[in-house]
Design an enzyme around this catalytic site. Sequence first.
Site, short mmCIF file in Angstrom:
data_model
loop_
_atom_site.label_atom_id
_atom_site.label_comp_id
_atom_site.label_asym_id
_atom_site.label_seq_id
_atom_site.Cartn_x
_atom_site.Cartn_y
_atom_site.Cartn_z
N GLU A 21 -22.57 -31.58 33.27
CA GLU A 21 -22.92 -31.25 31.89
C GLU A 21 -24.37 -31.60 31.56
OE1 GLU A 21 -19.67 -32.26 29.05
OE2 GLU A 21 -18.71 -33.07 30.84
N SER A 147 -16.30 -30.49 28.37
CA SER A 147 -16.96 -29.21 28.08
C SER A 147 -16.31 -28.02 28.78
CB SER A 147 -18.45 -29.27 28.45
OG SER A 147 -19.12 -30.19 27.64
N TYR A 209 -20.94 -23.36 24.07
CA TYR A 209 -22.37 -23.66 24.03
C TYR A 209 -23.29 -22.47 23.88
CZ TYR A 209 -20.75 -28.26 25.29
OH TYR A 209 -20.11 -29.46 25.28
N ASP A 250 -9.47 -33.07 19.88
CA ASP A 250 -9.19 -31.64 20.00
C ASP A 250 -7.69 -31.40 19.99
OD1 ASP A 250 -11.91 -31.25 20.19
OD2 ASP A 250 -11.91 -31.19 22.39
N ASN A 268 -12.96 -36.89 22.66
CA ASN A 268 -14.31 -36.92 23.22
C ASN A 268 -15.08 -38.06 22.58
OD1 ASN A 268 -14.47 -34.08 24.67
ND2 ASN A 268 -13.46 -33.77 22.70
N GLY A 272 -20.57 -33.25 21.46
CA GLY A 272 -21.85 -32.55 21.51
C GLY A 272 -22.60 -32.60 20.20
#
Length: 305
Positions: A21, A147, A209, A250, A268, A272
């Site tokens: 990542e 990711s 992304y 999530d 997470n 991000g």
Amino acid sequence: MAAGSGRFPRVAVLMGGMSAEREVSLSTGHECAKALREAGYDVVEVDAGRDLVARLAEIRPDAVFNALHGRWGEDGCVQGILEWLKIPYTHSGVLASSLAMDKSRSKEVFRTAGLPVVDSVIVSREAVAEGHVLPPPYVVKPNNEGSSVGVYLVHPGSNAPRLAETMPAQVMVETYVPGREMTVAVMGDRPLAVTDIVTDGWYDYDAKYKTGGSRHVIPADLPQEIADACLDIAVRAHQALGCRGLSRSDFRWDETRGLAGLVLLEVNTQPGMTPTSLAPEQAAHQGISFPELCSWLVEDASCDR
């Protein structure tokens, strides 16, 4: 915030690193460094490599903003280095980071806390190719990547997948949950919002992304019972792992099953922070600007406790 007015005026932003990542981390790091400069901090950007200890000794930061993703930067390793150096750092500590990164062990924590998770097994890459280890549909993914790196969705009627050699020797096979993809960021012990993630297909690396890869509906159009459950589960998962700073939980929700169809997928600990990222969107929804969010993370920095 005026320069030097916070507890930690000089900040090293760790980015890049050595995981799959890396590119996402570079994007996150640059965005966070820019925001922290806008907030008045003296910022040094560090592409974290094997010389990290020497670089930090040279920079002498008051705190570290950890913008690394994936193994080494997100799994407790860098956190352990920072503990040893006694440099306060953002996000979760060693134990919470390592637990969250290990999907199998974090599920055990969630089950103990009474949180809804789906069945899964850890098996060898060869076993996956030899035959279905769970009834399709199911998902195959690394046990310790994020990711959506290296994720396979196996449909009913499909052959057992042959995994890429880049996949680890041991992988997680997890029952697939149909329905909507949702997420909740937790800031401290405060859930920010529920976002409904709308894509044309699988919510994979590109959908996460690339510009236009997905559409984020915030707040999600949900029955109040489901929205409240998402917010509550996200906070309980954050606390069960011992997270601090910012985390993101999530979910998948099968609408046909009501509350019983809501499943926690993972937490997470280094969500991000790119232009298309979910946590900054939720903070903005609550009136918290991106520089304010980054500043809050810096001022929340500590060594593990």
